[in-house]
Every structure is written in C-alpha cells, then in structure tokens.
Design a protein around this motif. Structure first.
Motif, short mmCIF file in Angstrom:
data_model
loop_
_atom_site.label_atom_id
_atom_site.label_comp_id
_atom_site.label_asym_id
_atom_site.label_seq_id
_atom_site.Cartn_x
_atom_site.Cartn_y
_atom_site.Cartn_z
N ALA A 1 40.58 53.93 78.10
CA ALA A 1 41.50 54.59 77.18
C ALA A 1 41.06 56.04 77.04
O ALA A 1 39.90 56.32 76.73
CB ALA A 1 41.49 53.90 75.82
N VAL A 2 41.97 56.95 77.31
CA VAL A 2 41.69 58.39 77.18
C VAL A 2 42.26 58.83 75.84
O VAL A 2 43.48 58.92 75.67
CB VAL A 2 42.33 59.17 78.34
CG1 VAL A 2 42.10 60.67 78.17
CG2 VAL A 2 41.78 58.69 79.68
N ASP A 3 41.38 59.09 74.87
CA ASP A 3 41.79 59.46 73.52
C ASP A 3 41.28 60.86 73.23
O ASP A 3 40.07 61.10 73.21
CB ASP A 3 41.21 58.46 72.51
CG ASP A 3 41.69 58.70 71.08
OD1 ASP A 3 41.81 59.87 70.68
OD2 ASP A 3 41.92 57.71 70.36
N THR A 4 42.20 61.78 72.99
CA THR A 4 41.82 63.19 72.86
C THR A 4 40.81 63.42 71.75
O THR A 4 39.91 64.25 71.89
CB THR A 4 43.06 64.06 72.60
OG1 THR A 4 43.73 63.62 71.40
CG2 THR A 4 44.02 64.00 73.78
N PHE A 5 40.94 62.71 70.64
CA PHE A 5 40.05 62.91 69.50
C PHE A 5 38.60 62.66 69.89
O PHE A 5 37.68 63.36 69.43
CB PHE A 5 40.45 61.97 68.37
CG PHE A 5 39.59 62.06 67.13
CD1 PHE A 5 39.85 63.02 66.16
CD2 PHE A 5 38.54 61.18 66.92
CE1 PHE A 5 39.07 63.11 65.01
CE2 PHE A 5 37.76 61.26 65.77
CZ PHE A 5 38.02 62.21 64.82
N HIS A 6 38.39 61.69 70.74
CA HIS A 6 37.04 61.25 71.05
C HIS A 6 36.39 62.03 72.20
O HIS A 6 35.15 62.08 72.28
CB HIS A 6 37.03 59.77 71.39
CG HIS A 6 37.34 58.88 70.23
ND1 HIS A 6 36.63 58.92 69.06
CD2 HIS A 6 38.30 57.94 70.06
CE1 HIS A 6 37.11 58.03 68.22
NE2 HIS A 6 38.14 57.44 68.79
N ILE A 7 37.16 62.63 73.07
CA ILE A 7 36.57 63.18 74.30
C ILE A 7 36.78 64.68 74.49
O ILE A 7 36.24 65.26 75.44
CB ILE A 7 37.08 62.44 75.54
CG1 ILE A 7 38.59 62.65 75.72
CG2 ILE A 7 36.74 60.95 75.46
CD1 ILE A 7 39.13 62.12 77.04
N PHE A 8 37.54 65.33 73.60
CA PHE A 8 37.90 66.73 73.86
C PHE A 8 36.68 67.64 73.96
O PHE A 8 36.70 68.68 74.61
CB PHE A 8 38.83 67.24 72.75
CG PHE A 8 38.12 67.64 71.48
CD1 PHE A 8 37.79 68.97 71.25
CD2 PHE A 8 37.76 66.69 70.53
CE1 PHE A 8 37.12 69.34 70.08
CE2 PHE A 8 37.11 67.06 69.36
CZ PHE A 8 36.78 68.38 69.14
N TYR B 1 46.81 56.58 77.36
CA TYR B 1 46.50 57.93 76.91
C TYR B 1 46.91 58.03 75.45
O TYR B 1 48.06 57.75 75.10
CB TYR B 1 47.23 58.96 77.76
CG TYR B 1 47.02 60.41 77.37
CD1 TYR B 1 45.77 60.89 77.01
CD2 TYR B 1 48.09 61.32 77.38
CE1 TYR B 1 45.57 62.22 76.66
CE2 TYR B 1 47.90 62.65 77.05
CZ TYR B 1 46.65 63.10 76.69
OH TYR B 1 46.45 64.41 76.34
N GLN B 2 45.96 58.38 74.58
CA GLN B 2 46.20 58.47 73.14
C GLN B 2 45.90 59.90 72.67
O GLN B 2 44.91 60.50 73.10
CB GLN B 2 45.31 57.48 72.39
CG GLN B 2 45.59 56.03 72.75
CD GLN B 2 44.66 55.06 72.04
OE1 GLN B 2 43.52 55.38 71.71
NE2 GLN B 2 45.13 53.84 71.81
N VAL B 3 46.75 60.39 71.80
CA VAL B 3 46.58 61.77 71.32
C VAL B 3 46.61 61.82 69.79
O VAL B 3 47.30 61.06 69.14
CB VAL B 3 47.66 62.72 71.89
CG1 VAL B 3 47.62 62.77 73.40
CG2 VAL B 3 49.05 62.33 71.42
N CYS B 4 45.81 62.70 69.27
CA CYS B 4 45.88 63.17 67.89
C CYS B 4 45.03 64.43 67.86
O CYS B 4 44.59 64.91 68.91
CB CYS B 4 45.41 62.12 66.89
SG CYS B 4 43.65 61.81 66.90
N ASP B 5 44.79 64.99 66.69
CA ASP B 5 44.10 66.27 66.64
C ASP B 5 42.86 66.21 65.75
O ASP B 5 42.67 65.25 64.99
CB ASP B 5 45.05 67.37 66.14
CG ASP B 5 44.93 68.64 66.97
OD1 ASP B 5 43.79 68.96 67.41
OD2 ASP B 5 45.95 69.32 67.17
N TRP B 6 42.04 67.23 65.87
CA TRP B 6 40.75 67.35 65.17
C TRP B 6 40.71 68.68 64.46
O TRP B 6 41.09 69.71 65.03
CB TRP B 6 39.63 67.28 66.21
CG TRP B 6 38.25 67.67 65.76
CD1 TRP B 6 37.81 68.89 65.33
CD2 TRP B 6 37.10 66.82 65.73
NE1 TRP B 6 36.48 68.85 65.03
CE2 TRP B 6 36.01 67.58 65.28
CE3 TRP B 6 36.89 65.48 66.06
CZ2 TRP B 6 34.73 67.05 65.13
CZ3 TRP B 6 35.61 64.95 65.93
CH2 TRP B 6 34.54 65.74 65.46
#
Length: 290
Positions: free
Chosen positions: A183-190, A211-216
């Motif tokens: 799982a590619v999650d932007t919050f965790h790997i950016f 692919y999962q997206v949200c912001d930080w």
C-alpha cells in the motif's frame, strides 16, 4: 461542487463515526464511485449483510482495512492473530465479489509494533515475513492481495515495524505480486529520500495494490495518529507522488484515508464533499493524460 474524479475512493476511516449504511449512502450521494471499508463496521452488521448492502449501493470496493498485527513471538496470541487474518482474507474476498465491476480484493496489512519489552525491530520484521508465509497460500486460494502498508517511523514501536516502502517491498519479494503487494500511502512515505525510487521499484515488480492519499502539516496533534488532513491542506508533494505512481502504470482506485478529530466531527456527507474538492484540486490534475 467539484467534479468527482471516477478514480476517487473514500476510505471509511475518513468518516469513522458513520456506520456502514451511512458511509455507503453519503459516498454514493456525493457522486463517488468507490469505497474502502473497515472491518469493524462490516462485522457490526455481519459479513453477508454488509456484502448485500455494498451490492445495493452500486459502489466499487477498493480495499478492506485492516489486518496484520502479527509481530509477537509464537504462542496463543500469535495463533489468534493468524486466525483472525484468515477471517479478514475471507471478508475481503466476499466484499470484492459484492462490489460493482472493477472492485479489488485487497486486504491492507499493518504489521504491528514491538512486543512488550522488546527492542528487536529486525526480529519483529522477520516475524512479519513468517506470518506472510503462512497467510499467502490462503490469500492466493481466496484471490486476495495482501497489501503491506509501511507506516511513518513515528509509529515503528507501537504500531508498525515496517517504516519504508523499500522494507515493505523486501518483505513482499518472496511472494507472487498478485498475492502480496504494498500500500502506497502518501502520509507515511512522503518524507523518505528514496520514495520515488521505491515507487518505481514497486511498479516494476507489479506490487502497488492500492494508492492512498491525504496530507500532512505541523504541528501534529497530541495523538499523532490523528494528524492526517484533506488532500491539498498540507505540505506533501501530492503532485510528484501521484505522477510517480501513475507513471508505473497503476490504474486502480485512489483512496483518501484521513484520521483527524475535526474531520470525524464533520457531518459525513460534508466530509466526503470536502474530500472530493481536495482530491479534484490536488490529485486529479496529475492523473489526466498520463
């Protein structure tokens, strides 16, 4: 209201306090075509009832969240965890079959943290590999892809000993990509300096299951688990990460998964509509024509 991207999926975690019926209703009412479900609301109504509700909603099913949590040493607790993961695999298969055409049988796995009293991260990761070895044949028979989700390293000790996409890919390497992916999650790997190379590797190996997206944005709340934000409201380079994922050939649904007390306190339909708008502004432009 923003146009609804056909690839957007609402992960039920974004509207955590909505029961299954409400989650399905508001997702469809907002014009979103896909939903990722969580185990607890499904189990609340029963799997067969949940599957029927999903069918009636007309929505695609993108992922089932979540299972895993098998870093403990061998013993009754580990056996119980492995058994529960088998139940989750069956749930994912049933729900994917109940969803609209294009549904995916993907079960998201969060590895688990360090066992009490342990400092052995490497050993805990090896127990994740061992658990995958036990579960992979069962998942293959059910037609389910196990998606290893790396979590930001601030969760390494209490929630997930797999902190980078590279580590997740190394664990998946022993298995067929249709059975074990990531799982590619932007919050965790950016934050990871190797993230673009790791996304490219995941694509080459055919392992991007979701692919999962949200912001930080900072400051993080006292409970760092609840530090996720609507896409576009923070500092993550969603444009660059999305282009990297799409350039691998990934064509599946893209989930928005937000854990945030203020978002959870928002009326569910409004939260979904705000998600639609954030996605349209910060993710959709980087899908077109690629």
């Amino acid at each position: 209201m923003s146009a609804v991207d056909p690839r957007l999926s609402i992960n039920q975690g974004t509207i955590k306090h909505a029961d299954l019926a409400t989650a399905l209703r508001v997702t469809a009412a907002a014009g979103v075509q896909s939903i990722g479900l969580w185990r607890e609301p499904v189990q609340e109504v029963g799997l067969q009832t949940a599957a029927s509700m999903l069918t009636d909603s007309g929505l695609r099913f993108s992922t089932h969240c979540r299972s895993g949590f098998f870093t403990m040493p061998e013993g009754p607790a580990r056996r119980a965890s492995i058994d529960d993961n088998r139940v989750a695999i069956d749930e994912a298969a049933t729900l994917a079959a109940a969803g609209a055409p294009g549904s995916e049988a993907v079960l998201v796995l969060v590895a688990g943290g360090l066992p009490d009293g342990s400092r052995d991260l490497l050993g805990a990761r090896e127990r994740v590999r061992d658990a995958l070895g036990e579960l992979a044949p069962f998942a293959a028979e059910a037609g389910v892809t196990l998606a290893i989700e790396p979590l930001h390293p601030m969760y390494a000790t209490d929630r997930c000993v797999v902190s980078t996409l590279g580590q997740a890919l190394d664990l998946a390497a022993d298995f067929d990509p249709s059975v074990v992916g990531v799982a590619v999650d932007t919050f965790h790997i950016f934050w990871d300096p190797d993230v673009l190379d790791s996304i490219a590797r995941a694509g080459r190996e055919g392992r991007i299951a979701t692919y999962q997206v949200c912001d930080w944005k900072t400051p993080l709340p006292a409970d760092v688990l609840l530090g996720r934000h609507y896409p576009g409201d923070g500092v993550i380079d969603l444009a660059g990460l999305t282009r990297a994922v799409v350039d691998t050939g990934y064509t599946g649904d893209i989930e928005v998964e937000i854990f945030n007390a203020d978002v959870w306190a928002t009326e569910p339909l409004e939260a979904v509509r705000r998600t639609v708008a954030g996605f349209a502004a910060s993710v959709s432009p980087h899908l077109v024509g690629r």
